[in-house]
Motif scaffolding. Structure first.
Motif, mmCIF file in Angstrom:
data_model
loop_
_atom_site.group_PDB
_atom_site.id
_atom_site.type_symbol
_atom_site.label_atom_id
_atom_site.label_comp_id
_atom_site.label_asym_id
_atom_site.label_seq_id
_atom_site.Cartn_x
_atom_site.Cartn_y
_atom_site.Cartn_z
ATOM 1 N N SER A 72 0.833 -1.205 0.000
ATOM 2 C CA SER A 72 0.000 0.000 0.000
ATOM 3 C C SER A 72 0.866 1.252 0.000
ATOM 4 O O SER A 72 0.534 2.246 -0.656
ATOM 5 N N SER B 261 0.863 4.445 -2.449
ATOM 6 C CA SER B 261 0.741 5.819 -1.962
ATOM 7 C C SER B 261 1.846 6.691 -2.534
ATOM 8 O O SER B 261 1.608 7.835 -2.947
ATOM 9 N N LEU C 271 1.036 7.633 -6.074
ATOM 10 C CA LEU C 271 0.057 8.717 -6.139
ATOM 11 C C LEU C 271 0.724 10.070 -5.872
ATOM 12 O O LEU C 271 0.413 11.072 -6.534
ATOM 13 N N ARG D 6 -14.202 11.023 6.780
ATOM 14 C CA ARG D 6 -14.083 11.598 5.436
ATOM 15 C C ARG D 6 -12.662 12.080 5.177
ATOM 16 O O ARG D 6 -12.083 11.853 4.107
ATOM 17 N N GLU E 21 -10.386 9.040 4.627
ATOM 18 C CA GLU E 21 -10.605 8.445 3.309
ATOM 19 C C GLU E 21 -9.971 9.310 2.218
ATOM 20 O O GLU E 21 -9.378 8.790 1.267
ATOM 21 N N GLU E 22 -10.092 10.623 2.339
ATOM 22 C CA GLU E 22 -9.454 11.522 1.372
ATOM 23 C C GLU E 22 -7.949 11.360 1.412
ATOM 24 O O GLU E 22 -7.275 11.373 0.367
ATOM 25 N N LYS F 286 -6.254 8.717 2.159
ATOM 26 C CA LYS F 286 -5.924 7.468 1.469
ATOM 27 C C LYS F 286 -5.926 7.672 -0.044
ATOM 28 O O LYS F 286 -5.022 7.195 -0.751
ATOM 29 N N GLU F 287 -6.910 8.393 -0.543
ATOM 30 C CA GLU F 287 -7.073 8.567 -1.989
ATOM 31 C C GLU F 287 -5.963 9.409 -2.609
ATOM 32 O O GLU F 287 -5.658 9.240 -3.793
ATOM 33 N N ILE F 288 -5.351 10.323 -1.842
ATOM 34 C CA ILE F 288 -4.326 11.191 -2.433
ATOM 35 C C ILE F 288 -2.902 10.758 -2.093
ATOM 36 O O ILE F 288 -1.946 11.393 -2.515
ATOM 37 N N GLU G 145 -4.813 0.819 4.679
ATOM 38 C CA GLU G 145 -3.833 1.475 3.811
ATOM 39 C C GLU G 145 -3.090 2.596 4.538
ATOM 40 O O GLU G 145 -2.089 3.110 4.023
ATOM 41 N N SER H 217 -11.788 20.455 1.052
ATOM 42 C CA SER H 217 -11.211 19.118 0.951
ATOM 43 C C SER H 217 -9.804 19.120 1.533
ATOM 44 O O SER H 217 -9.194 20.179 1.755
ATOM 45 N N LYS I 18 -7.095 18.157 0.028
ATOM 46 C CA LYS I 18 -6.172 18.681 -0.968
ATOM 47 C C LYS I 18 -6.197 20.214 -0.985
ATOM 48 O O LYS I 18 -5.154 20.860 -1.127
#
Length: 368
Positions: free
Chosen positions: A42, A46, A49, A103, A106-107, A109-111, A138, A321, A323
């Motif tokens: 993971s 990361s 990304l 939230r 989770e954000e 993790k996504e970035i 992750e 957000s 980001k």
């Protein structure tokens, strides 16, 4: 800062070194080793990304510090959080909800953010958030705790979710720990360590290091005691003054060099322990890593702050957000104006330049 310094590579290589250290530290525990091996995959994703973002002209730090509550059950002497009123006895109003923290996680993790340090107050006073964090394998969540609230329920949670890593705050021996944190706290820490060792839970300790205790907390005697009780991670946190009156306790370049040399020997002596110095040698990291260069801090109300020791914010995660928060006007000004690279006497550059930080917020608001 050297022209060829690559911040993304520096940070990502640091993450990989931590993961390699975690693998070595967990070899005696098959369940922990399996989790760390999976997390290593993971972590590579990361980094991918973050590199992709860097190529688009966006910088994503690999770390976050999240103070998930302002409430604490102790009154430690010299507490920075209480000093700036970020820590209270009762839960404050208008703090981020469990759903809002989830939230944010989770954000992250996504970035490509792979480590979120949970702090407070006392983070174990928000058990629902801890449980939700455990469901995101992750991300590794080191939980900085005073260690007094670890019970059977939390032990079961740590066994089930190996990405939750308790980090117990300790000041040294019993005399020093109880003098700062209260009578009986040291014994509660020892009891918690023994329970976690018995259950083969990967855990660590956090030591606030000053000019006065640097030699003591890096002795073989002190570290042997931690090692014998199963401690696998040691955070050595440089003291940041709560006022100019205590600045004499903060590190200067001489102490940082001493600690840097000691860390080389400690890592050789304790091969299956991880030693992390924070903030560490800023010269080797191209300056202070706060304000989104390497990490930033989210306070319990959602404010995006450069770091816990620079509690100033112009952006709130309730409204933007993750980001967007990384590129808040304050953070961009701190990075673009090179304030993070300035020389400073000791402790924290943002602490010493707090009036400049405040002025940047004023200037930002006047531009809106």
């Amino acid at each position: 800062m050297a022209e060829n310094f690559n911040l993304e590579s520096y940070l990502s290589n640091g993450v990989e070194n931590i993961v390699k250290g975690a693998i070595k530290a967990s070899l005696s525990n098959p369940k922990e080793s399996i989790f760390i091996a999976k997390y290593a995959m993971s972590s590579k994703n990361s980094r991918k990304l973050r590199v992709e973002a860097e190529n688009r002209g966006e910088h994503i730090p690999p770390f976050l510090i999240a103070s998930i509550t302002s409430q604490c059950n102790l009154h430690c002497k010299g507490c920075y959080a209480r000093g700036n009123k970020a820590c209270v006895d009762r839960e404050a109003q208008n703090q981020l909800t469990d759903q809002e923290w989830l939230r944010i996680f989770e954000e992250a993790k996504e970035i490509g953010i792979g480590f979120i340090l949970l702090a407070g107050g006392e983070p174990f006073m928000r058990p629902d958030i801890i449980r939700e964090a455990g469901k995101i394998p992750e991300i590794i969540f080191p939980i900085f705790t005073n260690g007094t609230m670890i019970d059977d329920g939390y032990i079961k949670l740590f066994i089930k979710h190996r990405n939750l890593i308790p980090i117990l705050s300790i000041e040294g021996n019993e005399e020093y720990t109880d003098a700062r944190r209260g009578n009986g706290v040291y014994q509660k820490l020892i009891d918690a360590m023994d329970i976690m060792k018995k259950n083969k839970i990967l855990y660590g300790t956090s030591v606030t290091v000053t000019k006065q205790n640097l030699d003591e907390v890096t002795t073989v005697e002190f570290l042997d005691e931690l090692y014998s009780r199963g401690c696998k991670v040691v955070f050595l946190i440089e003291y940041v003054p709560i006022s100019m009156d205590t600045q004499y306790m903060a590190f200067e370049n001489e102490e940082r060099e001493i600690l840097k040399e000691k860390l080389v020997g400690l890592r050789d002596t304790y091969e299956d322990m991880i030693f992390i110095s924070f903030p560490g040698d800023e010269k080797t990291s191209g300056g202070c890593l706060a304000a989104g260069r390497g990490f930033f801090h989210i306070n319990s109300h959602g404010g995006a702050e450069p770091c816990p020791f620079s509690p100033y914010s112009d952006t709130n995660l309730k409204n933007v957000s993750l980001k967007e928060a990384i590129n808040s006007p304050l953070f961009k000004n701190l990075r673009d104006n090179n304030l993070l690279m300035e020389e400073h006497a000791g402790g924290c550059v943002l602490f010493e330049r707090q009036e400049q930080v405040k002025q940047l917020i004023v200037e930002t608001r006047s531009e809106v």
